[in-house]
Enzyme design. Structure first.
Site, PDB file in Angstrom:
ATOM      1  N   GLU A 103       0.775  -1.195  -0.039  1.00  0.00           N
ATOM      2  CA  GLU A 103       0.168   0.074  -0.056  1.00  0.00           C
ATOM      3  C   GLU A 103       0.702   1.191   0.019  1.00  0.00           C
ATOM      4  O   GLU A 103       0.273   2.364  -0.229  1.00  0.00           O
ATOM      5  CB  GLU A 103      -1.028   0.101   1.118  1.00  0.00           C
ATOM      6  CG  GLU A 103      -2.531  -0.497   0.832  1.00  0.00           C
ATOM      7  CD  GLU A 103      -2.491  -1.824   0.112  1.00  0.00           C
ATOM      8  OE1 GLU A 103      -1.778  -2.607   0.317  1.00  0.00           O
ATOM      9  OE2 GLU A 103      -3.190  -1.761  -1.146  1.00  0.00           O
ATOM     10  N   ARG A 141      18.862   2.175 -24.169  1.00  0.00           N
ATOM     11  CA  ARG A 141      18.722   2.809 -25.740  1.00  0.00           C
ATOM     12  C   ARG A 141      19.516   3.981 -26.122  1.00  0.00           C
ATOM     13  O   ARG A 141      20.076   4.345 -26.957  1.00  0.00           O
ATOM     14  CB  ARG A 141      17.478   2.964 -26.356  1.00  0.00           C
ATOM     15  CG  ARG A 141      16.502   1.637 -26.143  1.00  0.00           C
ATOM     16  CD  ARG A 141      15.196   1.720 -26.915  1.00  0.00           C
ATOM     17  NE  ARG A 141      15.256   1.624 -28.448  1.00  0.00           N
ATOM     18  CZ  ARG A 141      15.166   2.695 -29.178  1.00  0.00           C
ATOM     19  NH1 ARG A 141      14.884   3.980 -28.720  1.00  0.00           N
ATOM     20  NH2 ARG A 141      15.364   2.452 -30.415  1.00  0.00           N
TER      21      ARG A 141
END
Ligand code: ADE
Length: 233
Positions: A103, A141
């Site tokens: 939570e 990338r």
């Protein structure tokens, strides 16, 4: 979850070549007590469980190699992850991502340990793990040599604030649908201009918010006016 993503594709190749390193740590290894509990009930009473501060602090202290390495908690409350952030993180020697769970996370982690929070979008995931996978993929990338053709990273959607221009491959005609003639012209300047125009058109139609944030060059302004005129006709 991490194994299945990092065991293939360009990330696997980059890991094998030593272009980047991804280390996954289990918070349970940093928990104390017989049960190695990483979460507990919230003080004041509430639903669910909260991630305890101790294993998180201990984990970060152990794995941090560079005092300046930023520590990000993945949570829906964080700053929205985007291409610019990915490019920035790729410059750093080490980045620590904490996957939030349950939570919530004890507020002392947020106030005293982390550099910031990152969200990958306005929705709540069951845990930060898929967000970490997304971030590692997008950041890697931008690491030099990870992508075969480095220029392609800089031509990708979002890098210069525009969506991609359309791409075509063989056959020249498929079920009566033809590839635009300009692409066979051999005139690279004209092709480049056409692509820029198409990228602008797509962005204007699909993501006008991106255009509002971006400064357009004189040529781009001209192209956009052309597009708007053509669309009115
Ligand atoms: N954890 C739960 N939801 C998340 C989100 N949208 N982005 C990053 N981490 C999260």
């Amino acid at each position: 979850m991490f194994e299945c993503v990092f065991s293939g594709g360009i990330i696997r190749k980059a890991l094998d070549k030593g272009l980047l390193e991804v280390n996954v740590h289990n918070l349970r290894d940093f928990a104390s007590g017989k049960h190695k509990q990483v979460d507990d009930r919230p003080f004041g009473g509430w639903e669910g469980m909260v991630l305890k501060p101790e294993p998180v602090f201990k984990a970060v202290e152990k794995i941090r190699q560079d005092e300046k390495a930023p520590v990000y908690l993945l949570s829906p409350q964080g700053e929205r992850f985007d291409s610019r952030m990915a490019g920035g993180l790729a410059q750093l020697p080490q980045v620590i991502l904490i996957c939030g769970r349950y939570e919530g996370v004890d507020e002392r982690v947020i106030e005293h340990l982390i550099t910031g929070e990152i969200s990958i979008g306005d929705y709540v995931l069951a845990g930060g793990e898929p967000a970490a996978v997304v971030i590692v993929d997008a950041v890697s990338r931008f690491v030099p040599q990870v992508v075969g053709k480095p220029e392609s990273v800089f031509h990708d959607s979002f890098f210069d604030g525009l969506l991609d221009f359309p791409q075509y491959t063989r056959p020249r005609e498929f079920r009566g649908m033809k590839v635009p003639q300009i692409l066979f012209s051999g005139d690279h300047k004209q092709i480049e201009r056409w692509r820029r125009k198409k990228a602008l058109e797509k962005t204007w139609l699909l993501r006008p918010d991106l255009l509002a944030e971006r400064k357009l060059s004189l040529e781009e302004k001209e192209l956009l006016e052309q597009i708007q005129k053509e669309r009115k006709e």
